[in-house]
Design an enzyme around this catalytic site. Structure first.
Site, short mmCIF file in Angstrom:
data_model
loop_
_atom_site.label_atom_id
_atom_site.label_comp_id
_atom_site.label_asym_id
_atom_site.label_seq_id
_atom_site.Cartn_x
_atom_site.Cartn_y
_atom_site.Cartn_z
N LYS A 8 0.86 -1.18 0.00
CA LYS A 8 0.00 0.00 0.00
C LYS A 8 0.90 1.22 0.00
O LYS A 8 1.68 1.44 0.93
CB LYS A 8 -0.89 -0.02 1.24
N LYS B 131 -2.01 -1.48 -3.98
CA LYS B 131 -2.90 -0.33 -3.94
C LYS B 131 -2.10 0.96 -3.98
O LYS B 131 -1.16 1.08 -3.21
CB LYS B 131 -3.69 -0.41 -2.63
C1 PBG Z 1 -7.48 3.30 5.39
C2 PBG Z 1 -7.69 3.22 3.93
C3 PBG Z 1 -7.47 4.21 2.94
C4 PBG Z 1 -7.94 3.66 1.74
C5 PBG Z 1 -8.40 2.39 2.02
N1 PBG Z 1 -8.20 2.12 3.37
C6 PBG Z 1 -7.00 5.60 3.03
C7 PBG Z 1 -5.64 5.92 3.48
O1 PBG Z 1 -4.78 5.07 3.69
O2 PBG Z 1 -5.44 7.12 3.68
C8 PBG Z 1 -7.99 4.36 0.41
C9 PBG Z 1 -9.00 3.88 -0.56
C10 PBG Z 1 -9.30 4.77 -1.69
O3 PBG Z 1 -8.68 5.82 -1.91
O4 PBG Z 1 -10.24 4.43 -2.42
N2 PBG Z 1 -6.18 3.17 5.85
#
Ligand code: PBG
Length: 323
Positions: free
Chosen positions: A195, A248
């Site tokens: 991520k 992601k």
């Molecule tokens: C929570 C989380 C996030 C997303 C999914 N889970 C946001 C972040 O890490 O700030 C992002 C999903 C999206 O942008 O569609 N940690």
């Protein structure tokens, strides 16, 4: 043998021929639809994500039914709690918004797969994904226990899989240990392994009200420049017991999806995140792009890169177009 013996266009002549040799399939059975669920009865549009609303639990049950009718495999649930505190108590409250939503959705639609996002950022007053120390640093190990409690409470509410998205080290193993100890040994984890600290999450943070109050997430989410590290993260999560790993965002990281798939050989999910959705929606609304054609192309490309599962806000539209 090159041209003229070889003519690549021979197999492109008709739609049937092209269909016969198509290498990648996009179908609703690969899609996961993310949903934002809040308490109260309101349905609130998310400005930067046209077509996506923050839902009440009863609206979520209704939308879940639509998703299932369209053949979508699974939902990914995000909770928007009424209150937040320093330690994100709402995340592991047995009567919290996600726990209540999971119970309602699984009761109404028992065949739909319900995955829950496991993180603290939507539930903490400071908006970080972990416990914050006095000096502003994030306490990795103190966070693990809270994430594990969150995952167990989701599984006990009936979630079919839990998806840790916090990027603390060791969380996948901590979740596995806690789930097993609590009799949830059959609940899989879908680890957000690679991520990245991405600017493409902007619209999501409006939707989930989860922007960090100070600083950013770069001390725990990955540097967008790194791919070897992404492979390491994924391999470590598999070692810790992840059943599926995730990359992601998706479109700016297709190379990472491919490398993670090749290195792990486990099912790989790719998250086509909020900013990727907003870009295409905005361009389509302005008349610059054909929405249907670009969305289908983008999601097919994510599958071609190696994703078994695609998490996308376009899921319902795509399922309708593929009918
Ligand atoms: C929570 C989380 C996030 C997303 C999914 N889970 C946001 C972040 O890490 O700030 C992002 C999903 C999206 O942008 O569609 N940690």
């Amino acid at each position: 043998m090159a041209f003229p013996a070889t003519r690549m266009r021979r197999l492109r002549k008709t739609g049937v021929l092209r269909g016969m040799v198509r290498e990648t399939e996009l179908s609703p059975s690969h899609l996961v639809y993310p949903m934002f669920v809040g308490l109260g009865e309101a349905r609130a549009p998310i400005e930067a994500m046209p077509g996506i609303d923050r839902l009440s639990i009863s609206h979520a049950v209704e939308e879940a039914g639509q998703a299932q009718e369209l053949g979508i495999a699974a939902l990914l649930l995000f909770g928007v709690p009424a209150d937040k505190d320093e330690v994100g108590s709402g995340a592991y409250d047995e009567e919290g918004v996600v726990q209540l939503a999971v119970r309602a959705i699984t009761e109404a639609h028992p065949d739909l797969v319900v995955i829950t996002d496991v993180c603290l950022c939507g539930y903490t007053s400071h908006g970080h994904c972990g416990v914050v120390l006095e000096d502003g640093r994030i306490d990795n190990d103190a966070t693990l226990d809270l994430l594990a409690r969150t995952a167990v409470s989701h599984a006990q509410a009936g979630a079919h899989a839990v998806a840790p998205s916090d990027m603390m080290d060791g969380r996948v193993g901590a979740l596995r240990g806690a789930l097993d100890a609590e009799g949830c040994q059959d609940t899989p984890s879908v680890a957000y392994s690679a991520k990245f600290a991405s600017a493409f999450y902007g619209p999501f943070r409006e939707a989930a009200d989860s922007a960090p109050a100070f600083g950013d997430r770069r001390s725990y989410q990955m540097d967008p420049a790194n791919a070897d590290e992404a492979v390491r993260e994924a391999l470590l999560d598999v070692e810790e017991g992840a059943d599926m790993v995730m990359v992601k965002p998706a479109l700016p990281y297709l190379d990472v999806i491919r490398r993670v798939k090749e290195a792990t050989r486990v099912p790989v999910a790719a998250y086509n995140v909020s900013g990727e959705y907003s870009m295409l929606k905005a361009a389509a609304a302005a008349g610059y792009l054909d929405e249907r054609a670009t969305v289908l192309e983008a999601l097919t490309a994510i599958r071609r890169a190696g994703a078994d599962v695609v998490i996308s806000y376009h899921a319902k539209d795509v399922a309708r177009w593929l009918r």
